[in-house]
Enzyme design. Structure first.
Site, short mmCIF file in Angstrom:
data_model
loop_
_atom_site.label_atom_id
_atom_site.label_comp_id
_atom_site.label_asym_id
_atom_site.label_seq_id
_atom_site.Cartn_x
_atom_site.Cartn_y
_atom_site.Cartn_z
N ARG A 91 0.85 -1.19 0.00
CA ARG A 91 0.00 0.00 0.00
C ARG A 91 0.89 1.24 0.00
O ARG A 91 1.30 1.70 1.06
CB ARG A 91 -0.92 0.00 1.22
N ASP A 144 1.93 5.10 -0.14
CA ASP A 144 1.29 6.30 0.37
C ASP A 144 0.97 7.28 -0.74
O ASP A 144 1.43 7.13 -1.88
CB ASP A 144 2.20 6.98 1.40
N TYR A 192 12.65 -0.43 -2.64
CA TYR A 192 12.29 0.96 -2.92
C TYR A 192 13.53 1.74 -3.35
O TYR A 192 14.65 1.46 -2.88
CB TYR A 192 11.69 1.62 -1.68
N ARG A 234 10.58 6.89 3.78
CA ARG A 234 10.76 8.35 3.79
C ARG A 234 11.30 8.84 5.14
O ARG A 234 12.06 9.82 5.19
CB ARG A 234 9.46 9.04 3.43
#
Length: 249
Positions: free
Chosen positions: A45, A47, A106, A195
């Site tokens: 999921r 963001d 990522y 992040r």
């Protein structure tokens, strides 16, 4: 289903009331093409604003698709320019896009010079960041299991335990000059985790905290101790891996 998307127009992957999401757009298109209500399940999921070079999703049908390539074309005609469906293929009936994934990777892109090509999809990094120190700090993530310090507060996550197998800043060449990409791979990620990790590593790069202090932030298991969350537009879900499988006819 293998797909990619630009995150800026959407309020994340997962369907939610009152907001346009990637999952909702694809489900609407798939339901129209299949002529019945369809649901999809994604590998994760992302963001709001986060991009995906590779997202995997599964959906169930009662019988094999007659022409998967035609389905891909039909979906791409409906989902808009910010979503691309690359492939639809058959997998074992019990395979699950989320629970069967073995790793996720990522990328976070930091561009050192002003660029008219990358500014909407990267972070403009300030000059003088100490990437060597940032990499020394990043290696501590491989020794970590509890990532509470980098987890979004008040979520439905049952555990903050993750297994990171790679975390490193790599120098890259871009159309705008020199840049860097932070690559991180783990079995799972928490909401906002990447992040928050990048934001805290940038504090190391700025010289505001030391590598040792970065380690103590991890040990405190306190989100308030870590750095700020970085802008979403520079983050990409880059790859999702699965065990090899065989489909019997």
């Amino acid at each position: 289903m293998r797909l990619s998307y630009r995150g800026e127009p959407y309020h994340g992957w997962q369907c939610q009331p009152g907001d346009v999401t990637v999952q909702e757009v694809i489900e609407t298109a798939l339901s129209k093409v299949m002529r019945r209500p369809m649901k999809i399940v994604g590998a994760g999921r992302t963001d709001a604003g986060v991009n995906a070079r590779m997202m995997i999703a599964h959906f169930d049908v009662s019988e094999p698709l007659a022409d998967p390539a035609r389905l891909v074309g039909s979906l791409n005609a409906l989902v808009g320019r910010d979503i691309a469906i690359q492939e639809v293929y058959r997998v074992p009936d019990d395979m699950h896009a989320r629970f069967d994934a073995t790793s996720r990777t990522y990328h976070y892109y930091a561009i050192g010079e002003k660029s008219p090509f990358f500014y909407p999809l990267s972070w403009k990094a300030p000059a003088g960041l100490d990437y060597d120190a940032m990499n020394r700090a990043a290696q501590l993530l491989l020794e970590t299991s509890d990532f509470t310090s980098f987890a979004k507060l008040h979520t439905d996550a049952k555990t903050n335990i993750c297994r990171v197998t790679h975390a490193h800043w790599h120098r890259i060449e871009t159309l705008g000059g020199e840049g860097w990409v932070f690559v991180i791979t783990a079995d799972r990620f928490l909401r906002n985790m990447v992040r928050a990790v990048v934001g805290t590593l940038v504090e190391v790069g700025r010289g505001k905290i030391s590598v040792e202090e970065f380690g103590r932030i991890i040990e405190r298991r306190d989100r308030c101790a870590a750095g700020t969350s970085m802008p979403a537009q520079a983050l990409y879900l880059w790859e999702v891996t699965y065990p090899e499988f065989t489909v019997s006819e």
